[in-house]
Design a protein around this motif. Structure first.
Motif, PDB file in Angstrom:
ATOM      1  N   ALA A 115       0.827  -1.212   0.000  1.00 38.52           N
ATOM      2  CA  ALA A 115       0.000   0.000   0.000  1.00 38.52           C
ATOM      3  C   ALA A 115       0.862   1.264   0.000  1.00 38.52           C
ATOM      4  O   ALA A 115       0.431   2.299  -0.503  1.00 38.52           O
ATOM      5  CB  ALA A 115      -0.927  -0.011   1.215  1.00 38.52           C
ATOM      6  N   ALA A 116       2.081   1.182   0.556  1.00 34.57           N
ATOM      7  CA  ALA A 116       2.883   2.411   0.712  1.00 34.57           C
ATOM      8  C   ALA A 116       4.014   2.538  -0.308  1.00 34.57           C
ATOM      9  O   ALA A 116       4.573   3.628  -0.479  1.00 34.57           O
ATOM     10  CB  ALA A 116       3.468   2.459   2.132  1.00 34.57           C
ATOM     11  N   LEU A 117       4.376   1.449  -0.976  1.00 36.92           N
ATOM     12  CA  LEU A 117       5.505   1.496  -1.918  1.00 36.92           C
ATOM     13  C   LEU A 117       4.974   1.785  -3.325  1.00 36.92           C
ATOM     14  O   LEU A 117       4.091   1.071  -3.814  1.00 36.92           O
ATOM     15  CB  LEU A 117       6.241   0.136  -1.906  1.00 36.92           C
ATOM     16  CG  LEU A 117       7.539   0.050  -2.696  1.00 36.92           C
ATOM     17  CD1 LEU A 117       8.682   0.764  -1.960  1.00 36.92           C
ATOM     18  CD2 LEU A 117       7.937  -1.424  -2.925  1.00 36.92           C
ATOM     19  N   PRO A 118       5.494   2.833  -3.994  1.00 38.78           N
ATOM     20  CA  PRO A 118       5.012   3.134  -5.348  1.00 38.78           C
ATOM     21  C   PRO A 118       5.081   1.904  -6.266  1.00 38.78           C
ATOM     22  O   PRO A 118       5.956   1.044  -6.105  1.00 38.78           O
ATOM     23  CB  PRO A 118       5.980   4.227  -5.818  1.00 38.78           C
ATOM     24  CG  PRO A 118       6.461   4.878  -4.556  1.00 38.78           C
ATOM     25  CD  PRO A 118       6.504   3.784  -3.520  1.00 38.78           C
ATOM     26  N   ALA A 119       4.146   1.864  -7.227  1.00 35.13           N
ATOM     27  CA  ALA A 119       3.967   0.671  -8.073  1.00 35.13           C
ATOM     28  C   ALA A 119       5.149   0.397  -8.997  1.00 35.13           C
ATOM     29  O   ALA A 119       5.237  -0.681  -9.590  1.00 35.13           O
ATOM     30  CB  ALA A 119       2.698   0.827  -8.895  1.00 35.13           C
ATOM     31  N   ASN A 120       6.080   1.354  -9.126  1.00 38.36           N
ATOM     32  CA  ASN A 120       7.237   1.118 -10.021  1.00 38.36           C
ATOM     33  C   ASN A 120       8.427   0.524  -9.261  1.00 38.36           C
ATOM     34  O   ASN A 120       9.517   0.410  -9.799  1.00 38.36           O
ATOM     35  CB  ASN A 120       7.647   2.429 -10.708  1.00 38.36           C
ATOM     36  CG  ASN A 120       8.215   3.440  -9.729  1.00 38.36           C
ATOM     37  OD1 ASN A 120       7.931   3.378  -8.530  1.00 38.36           O
ATOM     38  ND2 ASN A 120       9.008   4.360 -10.232  1.00 38.36           N
ATOM     39  N   LYS A 121       8.193   0.151  -7.996  1.00 39.54           N
ATOM     40  CA  LYS A 121       9.299  -0.412  -7.197  1.00 39.54           C
ATOM     41  C   LYS A 121       9.011  -1.865  -6.813  1.00 39.54           C
ATOM     42  O   LYS A 121       7.870  -2.210  -6.502  1.00 39.54           O
ATOM     43  CB  LYS A 121       9.509   0.441  -5.937  1.00 39.54           C
ATOM     44  CG  LYS A 121       9.945   1.869  -6.289  1.00 39.54           C
ATOM     45  CD  LYS A 121      10.137   2.716  -5.049  1.00 39.54           C
ATOM     46  CE  LYS A 121      10.612   4.127  -5.454  1.00 39.54           C
ATOM     47  NZ  LYS A 121      10.744   5.003  -4.273  1.00 39.54           N
ATOM     48  N   LEU A 122      10.056  -2.665  -6.806  1.00 40.29           N
ATOM     49  CA  LEU A 122       9.906  -4.112  -6.577  1.00 40.29           C
ATOM     50  C   LEU A 122       9.717  -4.453  -5.102  1.00 40.29           C
ATOM     51  O   LEU A 122      10.332  -3.839  -4.226  1.00 40.29           O
ATOM     52  CB  LEU A 122      11.152  -4.867  -7.040  1.00 40.29           C
ATOM     53  CG  LEU A 122      11.503  -4.893  -8.526  1.00 40.29           C
ATOM     54  CD1 LEU A 122      12.708  -5.813  -8.756  1.00 40.29           C
ATOM     55  CD2 LEU A 122      10.317  -5.359  -9.369  1.00 40.29           C
ATOM     56  N   ILE A 123       8.889  -5.486  -4.875  1.00 39.40           N
ATOM     57  CA  ILE A 123       8.854  -6.158  -3.567  1.00 39.40           C
ATOM     58  C   ILE A 123       9.374  -7.566  -3.811  1.00 39.40           C
ATOM     59  O   ILE A 123       8.811  -8.315  -4.625  1.00 39.40           O
ATOM     60  CB  ILE A 123       7.425  -6.263  -2.995  1.00 39.40           C
ATOM     61  CG1 ILE A 123       6.771  -4.878  -2.901  1.00 39.40           C
ATOM     62  CG2 ILE A 123       7.454  -6.936  -1.624  1.00 39.40           C
ATOM     63  CD1 ILE A 123       5.306  -4.921  -2.441  1.00 39.40           C
ATOM     64  N   LEU A 124      10.466  -7.919  -3.134  1.00 38.60           N
ATOM     65  CA  LEU A 124      11.063  -9.246  -3.276  1.00 38.60           C
ATOM     66  C   LEU A 124      10.905  -9.954  -1.938  1.00 38.60           C
ATOM     67  O   LEU A 124      11.244  -9.383  -0.897  1.00 38.60           O
ATOM     68  CB  LEU A 124      12.543  -9.118  -3.648  1.00 38.60           C
ATOM     69  CG  LEU A 124      12.821  -8.318  -4.931  1.00 38.60           C
ATOM     70  CD1 LEU A 124      14.311  -8.034  -5.082  1.00 38.60           C
ATOM     71  CD2 LEU A 124      12.318  -9.086  -6.138  1.00 38.60           C
ATOM     72  N   SER A 125      10.396 -11.175  -1.961  1.00 40.45           N
ATOM     73  CA  SER A 125      10.224 -11.903  -0.704  1.00 40.45           C
ATOM     74  C   SER A 125      11.277 -13.002  -0.588  1.00 40.45           C
ATOM     75  O   SER A 125      11.540 -13.718  -1.548  1.00 40.45           O
ATOM     76  CB  SER A 125       8.830 -12.535  -0.641  1.00 40.45           C
ATOM     77  OG  SER A 125       8.761 -13.389   0.485  1.00 40.45           O
ATOM     78  N   SER A 126      11.841 -13.126   0.613  1.00 38.15           N
ATOM     79  CA  SER A 126      12.845 -14.181   0.856  1.00 38.15           C
ATOM     80  C   SER A 126      12.211 -15.523   1.183  1.00 38.15           C
ATOM     81  O   SER A 126      12.939 -16.489   1.467  1.00 38.15           O
ATOM     82  CB  SER A 126      13.739 -13.797   2.047  1.00 38.15           C
ATOM     83  OG  SER A 126      14.517 -12.668   1.773  1.00 38.15           O
ATOM     84  N   SER A 127      10.894 -15.609   1.153  1.00 40.90           N
ATOM     85  CA  SER A 127      10.213 -16.818   1.642  1.00 40.90           C
ATOM     86  C   SER A 127      10.818 -18.117   1.107  1.00 40.90           C
ATOM     87  O   SER A 127      11.031 -18.270  -0.093  1.00 40.90           O
ATOM     88  CB  SER A 127       8.730 -16.774   1.252  1.00 40.90           C
ATOM     89  OG  SER A 127       8.152 -18.030   1.549  1.00 40.90           O
ATOM     90  N   GLY A 128      11.043 -19.043   2.030  1.00 42.56           N
ATOM     91  CA  GLY A 128      11.666 -20.313   1.658  1.00 42.56           C
ATOM     92  C   GLY A 128      10.688 -21.324   1.099  1.00 42.56           C
ATOM     93  O   GLY A 128      11.107 -22.352   0.553  1.00 42.56           O
ATOM     94  N   GLY A 129       9.390 -21.075   1.239  1.00 49.52           N
ATOM     95  CA  GLY A 129       8.491 -22.134   0.807  1.00 49.52           C
ATOM     96  C   GLY A 129       7.176 -21.688   0.200  1.00 49.52           C
ATOM     97  O   GLY A 129       6.534 -22.467  -0.491  1.00 49.52           O
ATOM     98  N   VAL A 130       6.759 -20.433   0.436  1.00 46.84           N
ATOM     99  CA  VAL A 130       5.420 -20.033  -0.035  1.00 46.84           C
ATOM    100  C   VAL A 130       5.493 -19.624  -1.504  1.00 46.84           C
ATOM    101  O   VAL A 130       6.297 -18.762  -1.863  1.00 46.84           O
ATOM    102  CB  VAL A 130       4.867 -18.852   0.796  1.00 46.84           C
ATOM    103  CG1 VAL A 130       3.414 -18.569   0.410  1.00 46.84           C
ATOM    104  CG2 VAL A 130       4.987 -19.121   2.284  1.00 46.84           C
ATOM    105  N   PRO A 131       4.658 -20.212  -2.352  1.00 43.21           N
ATOM    106  CA  PRO A 131       4.674 -19.804  -3.758  1.00 43.21           C
ATOM    107  C   PRO A 131       4.268 -18.330  -3.892  1.00 43.21           C
ATOM    108  O   PRO A 131       3.387 -17.864  -3.165  1.00 43.21           O
ATOM    109  CB  PRO A 131       3.626 -20.721  -4.417  1.00 43.21           C
ATOM    110  CG  PRO A 131       3.449 -21.859  -3.463  1.00 43.21           C
ATOM    111  CD  PRO A 131       3.709 -21.307  -2.099  1.00 43.21           C
ATOM    112  N   PRO A 132       4.902 -17.598  -4.823  1.00 42.96           N
ATOM    113  CA  PRO A 132       4.643 -16.157  -4.909  1.00 42.96           C
ATOM    114  C   PRO A 132       3.192 -15.803  -5.210  1.00 42.96           C
ATOM    115  O   PRO A 132       2.705 -14.773  -4.748  1.00 42.96           O
ATOM    116  CB  PRO A 132       5.576 -15.684  -6.029  1.00 42.96           C
ATOM    117  CG  PRO A 132       6.047 -16.915  -6.721  1.00 42.96           C
ATOM    118  CD  PRO A 132       5.957 -18.028  -5.749  1.00 42.96           C
TER     119      PRO A 132
END
Ligand SMILES: NC(=O)c1ccc[n+]([C@@H]2O[C@H](COP(=O)([O-])OP(=O)(O)OC[C@H]3O[C@@H](n4cnc5c(N)ncnc54)[C@H](O)[C@@H]3O)[C@@H](O)[C@H]2O)c1
Length: 332
Positions: A115-132
């Motif tokens: 909600a707070a990060l502009p749409a042109n910036k990436l969110i990368l998750s380190s999750s070891g098991g949850v499918p994106p």
């Protein structure tokens, strides 16, 4: 119809936000600092800042051994702390999420960042098991969310699995590949999402059989680990399981091997164990691992592992991989 904005280019990414500064967040911080990035972190644990700085100091000698030109002390003045997740998102050019693995934590952390990060910036998750795709359900703008799954110690082990979800835009995956390459990583791009991604699936297949053999009394814990340290693991650090299998066929390679052993291979697969972690199996596992530790603490083992990894990485970087001479690696 809304048009997706151009993504912030790699060269414009200066401040990397870390949501969660536990063991993985701390490792990312050390690596990011070694590559000249600014780090901003948010973690609700009051001890997280101290832990992160201690962890970066501890990682720094290994990073200096790999990357020449780093100062003797880590540039901790380039680490900032955000008061809230919203502040973290507002102050970052890209966010790497490393909060706990529970879906509830992922939901609250990712929806707030989204909600707070502009749409042109990436969110990368380190999750070891949850499918994106599962994580994308928590976001209003899921097209810039994907997985960048590292391996411990994440400031040393080059592998990162990059996995897009059903709604990830392709150029977001391209950008993540380039971002991790710029961090000295060896990113691999998965074509399909699965629980455990790719590498944890491989790792857990071996672990399952190791625990099965231990609980069946096939060998001691020391000898089970030795079969990897002095056998398979040595080869696998140089050529992976598929090339190993190909080479086992001699000059005729995989085709000859399958021709001769197809039914044997299927029989061996059929004979593999599928242990459950019952109290009895866990007791055997705990006893085996106590024997393996030889009274040395886990911290000492981890320090030894890390110094051995540094030597191995130096050796590997001086050793050309034959395929690279023929077709240099394409990162995207
Ligand atoms: N441990 C590993 O070997 C490993 C390796 C690769 C990836 N991962 C993944 O990385 C993630 C983190 O794992 P870890 O081992 O660092 O866990 P950890 O428990 O060491 O750290 C998690 C951190 O998240 C913080 N946190 C909790 N709620 C939060 C919130 N609302 N906002 C921000 N931070 C919050 C906790 O205070 C803690 O410091 C998990 O998704 C895990 O699957 C772990």
């Amino acid at each position: 119809m809304t048009v997706a904005p151009d993504l912030l280019p790699l060269e414009a990414i200066r401040v990397v936000g870390l949501a969660g500064a536990g063991s993985v967040g701390t490792a990312w911080a050390a690596l990011l600092l070694a590559h000249g990035y600014e780090v901003l972190f948010y973690d609700p644990d009051a001890q997280a800042g101290t832990r992160l700085k201690d962890g970066v100091r501890e990682a720094w000698p290994a990073l200096r051994a790999i990357y020449s030109g780093l100062d003797p002390l880590p540039p901790l003045e380039r680490v900032g702390v955000a008061a809230t997740l919203e502040d973290l998102a507002r102050g970052s050019d890209l966010v790497q999420e490393n909060a706990g693995e529970s879906l509830e934590t992922k939901r609250s952390v990712l929806s707030t960042i989204d909600a707070a990060l502009p749409a042109n910036k990436l969110i990368l998750s380190s999750s070891g098991g949850v499918p994106p795709s599962r994580l994308q359900e928590f976001c209003a703008r899921p097209e810039r969310l994907l997985l960048g799954h590292p391996f411990h110690p994440a400031y040393l082990v080059p592998l990162v699995e990059v996995v897009g979800g059903e709604r990830t835009r392709e150029d977001a995956v391209d950008l993540a590949m380039r971002f991790y390459t710029a961090l000295g990583k060896h990113p691999i791009r998965l074509k399909k999402e699965m629980v455990g991604h790719l590498t944890n699936r491989l790792q857990f297949a071996v672990l399952r059989e190791a625990i099965h053999c231990l609980s069946e009394g096939v060998a001691s814990a020391d000898d089970i680990d030795a079969s990897m340290r002095w056998g398979l693991g040595l080869r696998w650090a140089m050529v992976g399981p598929l090339m190993t299998f190909n080479l086992a066929g001699g000059p005729g390679g995989i085709e000859q091997l399958i021709d001769r052993f197809r039914s044997d291979v299927e029989q061996w697969w059929g004979a593999l164990g599928a242990p459950m972690l019952t109290d009895q199996v866990c007791e055997k596992l705990f006893a085996g691992v106590r024997e393996l530790r030889h009274g040395i603490s886990n911290d000492e083992w981890a320090r030894w592992r890390d110094s051995a990894l540094v030597e191995l990485l130096r050796f590997r970087s001086a050793l050309p991989y034959p395929a690279d001479a023929i077709q240099p690696r394409q990162e995207n």
